[in-house]
Design an enzyme around this catalytic site. Structure first.
Site, PDB file in Angstrom:
ATOM      1  N   ASP A 101       0.480  -1.406  -0.255  1.00 19.32           N
ATOM      2  CA  ASP A 101       0.037   0.385  -0.231  1.00 19.32           C
ATOM      3  C   ASP A 101       0.564   1.374  -0.002  1.00 19.32           C
ATOM      4  OD1 ASP A 101       0.830   0.317   2.629  1.00 19.32           O
ATOM      5  OD2 ASP A 101      -1.165   0.275   3.377  1.00 19.32           O
ATOM      6  N   ASP A 129      -8.340  -7.118   2.222  1.00 19.06           N
ATOM      7  CA  ASP A 129      -7.074  -7.104   2.919  1.00 19.06           C
ATOM      8  C   ASP A 129      -7.506  -7.422   4.343  1.00 19.06           C
ATOM      9  OD1 ASP A 129      -6.181  -4.612   2.148  1.00 19.06           O
ATOM     10  OD2 ASP A 129      -5.427  -4.920   3.400  1.00 19.06           O
ATOM     11  N   CYS A 149      -9.877 -29.726   9.922  1.00 21.26           N
ATOM     12  CA  CYS A 149      -9.045 -28.248   9.517  1.00 21.26           C
ATOM     13  C   CYS A 149      -7.659 -28.580   8.695  1.00 21.26           C
ATOM     14  CB  CYS A 149      -9.145 -27.879   9.454  1.00 21.26           C
ATOM     15  SG  CYS A 149      -7.595 -26.483   8.893  1.00 21.26           S
ATOM     16  N   CYS A 197      -4.759 -28.208   8.465  1.00 22.82           N
ATOM     17  CA  CYS A 197      -3.804 -27.004   8.995  1.00 22.82           C
ATOM     18  C   CYS A 197      -2.905 -27.656   9.510  1.00 22.82           C
ATOM     19  CB  CYS A 197      -4.330 -25.599   9.205  1.00 22.82           C
ATOM     20  SG  CYS A 197      -4.499 -25.753  10.914  1.00 22.82           S
ATOM     21  N   CYS A 221      -4.253 -27.413  13.429  1.00 19.24           N
ATOM     22  CA  CYS A 221      -5.476 -28.398  13.859  1.00 19.24           C
ATOM     23  C   CYS A 221      -5.334 -30.715  13.363  1.00 19.24           C
ATOM     24  CB  CYS A 221      -6.417 -28.784  12.568  1.00 19.24           C
ATOM     25  SG  CYS A 221      -7.262 -26.947  13.103  1.00 19.24           S
ATOM     26  N   HIS A 231      -3.743 -21.463  11.932  1.00 21.21           N
ATOM     27  CA  HIS A 231      -5.177 -22.566  11.274  1.00 21.21           C
ATOM     28  C   HIS A 231      -6.194 -21.046  10.389  1.00 21.21           C
ATOM     29  CE1 HIS A 231      -9.018 -23.460  11.874  1.00 21.21           C
ATOM     30  NE2 HIS A 231      -9.351 -22.491  12.203  1.00 21.21           N
TER      31      HIS A 231
HETATM   32 ZN   LIG Z   1      -6.507 -25.561  11.437  1.00 21.81          ZN
END
Ligand SMILES: [Zn+2]
Length: 365
Positions: free
Chosen positions: A90, A263, A301, A303, A306, A332
């Site tokens: 930006d 964003d 999930c 990730c 997780c 996450h």
């Molecule tokens: Zn997760």
């Protein structure tokens, strides 16, 4: 430069591809904030694994510290961050108007006192382009004047006109750099529509920046949910970027109005406060209810957090002020936003966005 191709539409919503020198981005896309040249608490390798496609960095922060010339000497922002994907910077306008002290605005530009050491700093449209060219992001933003939310109509009108003049000067400076580089523009310059809540001023702002024929356009000065219908004043064949919006519900509303890029500090800032986003709402992981909870933050999930850590362990890290707590929840939350925008793209492709958006919104209460 960037190339933008709309692939599918569903009402005004579109699923598109944005091609940059550092790879392709499927839109609608959410960009996490790497304010000072790092998305707080995670490495670029971890970032990549969350499914993040593109990150935002702040020219204002980087020009004050370590300085654009230092970043350039390191080989640019991509090298400094060890991130080889697309980056957007930006212009610094928003931070000058929200963070800096003793600011003086005139038609030439803005002079302000650094919030770090009180030094006087000048930011003109030409300096703003020079700084962003040195940082080397794939997409750079024009300098704009961002009046406060409670500004008078007269002040908003003045900011619209000044921002449009600055857009023209940014374009000229950007073209000059393109000529110097011989191979044209390695970076794409986006204009910013202002005008607050005044429909006629937003229309005037859009008309003036669209006349500059820029590679993309951003919508500034609009927060949650308001005025999404006014966004369609921006050309359909260019990416449209709604700045600073990140509530999942607001993303859905804006996508339905034809916005492609977002964003916000929300997923990373909230992660540092132990708040996790899920498809069924937010979890506060410091809550005593999670003391012996063996489950992941969210079932299903994919990730790293997780797959490996029970909620009880993450709660313990936060209560013990261990660095790993914010890192795991950031991983996450960014994975959640990447999966959420991927699901939006799939729903657009399937022509099923309104029904899916209603289901998601109901679930996220
Ligand atoms: Zn997760």
């Amino acid at each position: 430069m960037v190339e933008f191709t709309v692939q599918q539409t569903c009402g005004k919503a579109r699923a598109s591809v944005l091609r940059t020198a550092h790879g392709e981005v499927a839109t609608p896309v959410f960009m996490p904030c790497g304010t000072a040249g790092t998305v707080k608490g995670v490495t670029s390798a971890q970032l990549r694994e969350t499914g993040v496609q593109m990150v935002l960095a702040n020219a204002y922060h980087l020009m004050l510290r370590p300085g654009a010339e230092v970043v350039a000497a390191l080989g640019g922002l991509h090298r400094m961050m060890a991130w080889d994907g697309p980056i957007l910077t930006d212009s610094g306008g928003y931070q000058v108007f929200s963070l800096a002290q003793r600011r003086t605005v005139c038609d030439d530009g803005v002079t302000f006192q650094s919030h770090i050491d009180g030094a006087a700093v000048e930011l003109t449209p030409e300096i703003c382009i020079d700084v962003q060219v040195r940082l080397g992001a794939d997409i750079i933003m024009q300098l704009d004047e961002c009046p406060p939310g409670d500004a008078s109509r007269q002040d908003v009108a003045a900011a619209v006109r000044r921002s449009a003049d600055w857009a023209a000067r940014c374009r000229k400076a950007w073209e000059d750099f393109g000529r110097l580089a011989h191979s044209g523009h390695p970076q794409a310059l986006f204009g910013i529509q202002q005008g607050g809540v005044h429909a006629d001023l937003r229309a005037e702002s859009a008309k003036r920046i669209v006349a500059l024929d820029l590679p993309g356009y951003a919508i500034g000065g609009l927060s949650v949910g308001e005025g999404h219908d006014r966004m369609v004043q921006l050309p359909a064949d260019r990416p449209r970027y709604l700045m600073g919006v990140g509530e999942p519900r607001d993303i859905l509303a804006a996508v339905a109005s034809g916005v492609d890029m977002f964003d916000c500090v929300l997923p990373t800032r909230n992660a540092r406060n132990a708040q996790a986003f899920t498809w069924t709402g937010r979890l506060r992981l410091r809550n005593a209810a999670f003391t012996r909870d063996c489950g992941p933050i969210e079932d299903g999930c994919p990730c790293y957090a997780c797959r490996n850590f029970p909620r009880a362990a993450i709660r313990h890290y936060f209560l013990s002020e261990e660095m790993l707590g914010p890192t795991l929840v950031t991983i996450h939350n960014l994975t959640f936003f990447a999966r959420f925008t991927a699901a939006i793209r799939q729903a657009i492709a399937a022509g099923d966005l309104p029904r899916r958006a209603e289901q998601w919104s109901a679930g996220m209460v």
